[in-house]
Design a protein around this motif. Structure first.
Motif, PDB file in Angstrom:
ATOM      1  N   MET A   1     -81.269   0.636  25.912  1.00  0.00           N
ATOM      2  CA  MET A   1     -82.155   1.035  27.003  1.00  0.00           C
ATOM      3  C   MET A   1     -83.056  -0.117  27.451  1.00  0.00           C
ATOM      4  O   MET A   1     -83.303  -0.316  28.633  1.00  0.00           O
ATOM      5  N   GLU A   3     -82.633  -3.298  27.573  1.00  0.00           N
ATOM      6  CA  GLU A   3     -82.001  -4.329  28.399  1.00  0.00           C
ATOM      7  C   GLU A   3     -81.736  -3.856  29.820  1.00  0.00           C
ATOM      8  O   GLU A   3     -81.451  -4.672  30.702  1.00  0.00           O
ATOM      9  N   SER A   4     -81.862  -2.561  30.057  1.00  0.00           N
ATOM     10  CA  SER A   4     -81.628  -2.031  31.400  1.00  0.00           C
ATOM     11  C   SER A   4     -82.920  -1.815  32.193  1.00  0.00           C
ATOM     12  O   SER A   4     -82.870  -1.510  33.381  1.00  0.00           O
ATOM     13  N   ILE A   5     -84.062  -1.999  31.537  1.00  0.00           N
ATOM     14  CA  ILE A   5     -85.343  -1.811  32.221  1.00  0.00           C
ATOM     15  C   ILE A   5     -85.636  -3.041  33.070  1.00  0.00           C
ATOM     16  O   ILE A   5     -85.643  -4.163  32.554  1.00  0.00           O
ATOM     17  N   PRO A   6     -85.889  -2.865  34.362  1.00  0.00           N
ATOM     18  CA  PRO A   6     -86.214  -4.019  35.208  1.00  0.00           C
ATOM     19  C   PRO A   6     -87.559  -4.610  34.801  1.00  0.00           C
ATOM     20  O   PRO A   6     -88.490  -3.873  34.455  1.00  0.00           O
ATOM     21  N   THR A   7     -87.643  -5.931  34.801  1.00  0.00           N
ATOM     22  CA  THR A   7     -88.883  -6.584  34.373  1.00  0.00           C
ATOM     23  C   THR A   7     -89.541  -7.271  35.561  1.00  0.00           C
ATOM     24  O   THR A   7     -88.863  -7.658  36.522  1.00  0.00           O
ATOM     25  N   SER A 265     -88.996 -10.798  30.955  1.00  0.00           N
ATOM     26  CA  SER A 265     -87.759 -11.562  30.801  1.00  0.00           C
ATOM     27  C   SER A 265     -88.078 -13.042  30.631  1.00  0.00           C
ATOM     28  O   SER A 265     -89.068 -13.542  31.171  1.00  0.00           O
ATOM     29  N   ARG A 347     -84.978 -10.442  26.734  1.00  0.00           N
ATOM     30  CA  ARG A 347     -86.160  -9.636  26.999  1.00  0.00           C
ATOM     31  C   ARG A 347     -87.194  -9.864  25.900  1.00  0.00           C
ATOM     32  O   ARG A 347     -86.849 -10.043  24.729  1.00  0.00           O
ATOM     33  N   ASN A 384     -84.951   9.206  28.056  1.00  0.00           N
ATOM     34  CA  ASN A 384     -84.494   8.529  29.261  1.00  0.00           C
ATOM     35  C   ASN A 384     -85.630   7.696  29.836  1.00  0.00           C
ATOM     36  O   ASN A 384     -86.811   8.042  29.698  1.00  0.00           O
TER      37      ASN A 384
END
Length: 400
Positions: A1, A3-7, A265, A347, A384
């Motif tokens: 999860m 790695e899919s969160i926008p930074t 990131s 990240r 989620n």
């Protein structure tokens, strides 16, 4: 999860907030005190649903916080408190529709504005209670920047100034107030309160008669794992039994303590005697306590699905200085080390970044404000991630 969160993104972990609220609910119920959220410390209002159910209201330092507390937690019609304190008010008219309590920092301000509040109360559905902030001349806060009782502090009326105020305005001015407020703590255990209360009673106990409430302020680290919750409950119970006053507590950090993180990131890695990782977050703009305190956050990195915690400065094979993407030379978060190599695109997660960061962040250098997100469970109990708010150029332009 992760790695899919926008930074960059501040991420609330709802389960952790719920855990803190359970502790605060227990303390509130057993002590008989009213616990209010200090919005200066935690203002993630997009997920106030459970907080609104449990806490007794909010505290504010001015109009915008008062209105936010009124709209998102509740006001007098919902049986919630909106307590407002400012070192000095230019006017109070704008506060009258929202505040349940207005606390003044001097006898001059009390004399100036109490008549306006009392006039409002004549025709108001709910009266606003007036108070004074006091300085008991005792605090165990070691960091001068955060010590409300430091020498020359502007916060609260000292015992000597209290006496001088009564001489100037007459003792009858106290007929305007219903409570006193002190705030002498910062991230402290209940033992600090146990040491403080005798000073409050010594210097100001003579004025308790006729009052309705006493506000013990914030800085009570109630949700910290080693906090002496039972002592706090006993102190409040004993104080209420002895003085017959309603007691308020106004934690901010304790509500948002360890409830979320800031994820960034690695944009580049440069070398100047040491490896320097440049991130898409800034200490100056997004984590100001790292420069003010100074404060070194707990960190872990996420690389190719693997999570690794920081081992401490120069404690592992790969050491990096984390710096921001701003032009401020000192915009450095700190030195961190790992057993595995840090790569561009990895990240970096900064733990415990939901209190004070969001309310203090800036768009210095025009850097983007981190998005706001939440990790919460769906109806099937699965966690989620959801983005709640993003920021763009207009947020930068319109604040300049």
């Amino acid at each position: 999860m992760l790695e899919s969160i926008p930074t960059p993104c501040y991420v609330l972990e709802q389960d952790k907030l719920n855990y803190n609220l359970e502790i605060l609910s227990r303390v509130q119920n057993l002590s008989g005190a009213k616990i209010l959220l200090a919005l200066k410390g935690y203002a993630f209002w997009r997920r106030f649903e459970k907080l609104r159910e449990i806490l007794s209201g909010s505290t504010a330092s001015g109009l915008y916080e008062a209105r936010l507390g009124f709209e998102e937690i509740g006001g007098f019609k919902q049986g919630k408190e909106v307590c407002v304190f400012s070192p000095a008010y230019k006017e109070v008219d704008s506060l009258l529709p929202f505040a349940t309590h207005i606390i003044f920092n001097s006898f001059h301000q009390l004399a100036r504005f109490a008549p306006l509040v009392k006039e409002h109360n004549k025709n108001a559905e709910f009266s606003i209670s007036i108070g004074l902030r006091i300085n008991p001349l005792y605090s165990e806060v070691e960091t001068e920047l955060y010590n409300p009782c430091a020498r020359f502090s502007r916060l609260g009326i000292t015992p000597d100034s209290f006496e001088k105020g009564l001489q100037k305005y007459g003792s009858e001015i106290l007929q305007n107030i219903e409570g006193l407020h002190f705030h002498t703590h910062c991230e402290q255990d209940s033992t600090a309160l146990a040491h403080t209360l005798p000073y409050v009673e010594k210097h100001f106990g003579a004025y308790f008669k006729g009052l309705k409430w006493l506000n013990f302020g914030g800085g009570h680290h109630i949700t910290r794992y080693d906090y002496d919750e039972n002592l706090l409950i006993k102190l409040i119970q004993d104080f209420k039994a002895h003085h017959h006053l309603e007691v308020f507590l106004e934690p901010g950090e304790a509500v948002g303590w360890q409830v979320g993180f800031l994820i960034a990131s690695v944009v580049d890695i440069v070398e100047n005697e040491k490896q320097i990782a440049i991130l898409d977050v800034s200490a100056s703009a997004h984590m100001p306590d790292c420069l003010e305190m100074p404060y070194r956050p707990s960190v872990y990195k996420v690389s190719k699905g693997a999570i690794e915690a920081d081992k401490g400065e120069q404690s592992a094979r790969y050491c990096y200085r984390f710096g921001a993407h701003t032009c401020l030379a000192g915009d450095v978060i700190g030195d961190f080390s790992f057993d595995s190599k840090l790569e561009i695109g990895d990240r970096v997660v900064f733990c415990d970044m939901l209190h004070y960061t969001i309310v203090k962040n800036t768009t210095f250098n025009g850097v983007e404000l981190p998005s706001l997100g939440v990790i919460e469970r769906d109806e099937n109990g699965m966690e989620n991630f959801k983005i709640l708010k993003t920021f763009d150029f207009s947020d930068y332009k319109e604040r300049n």
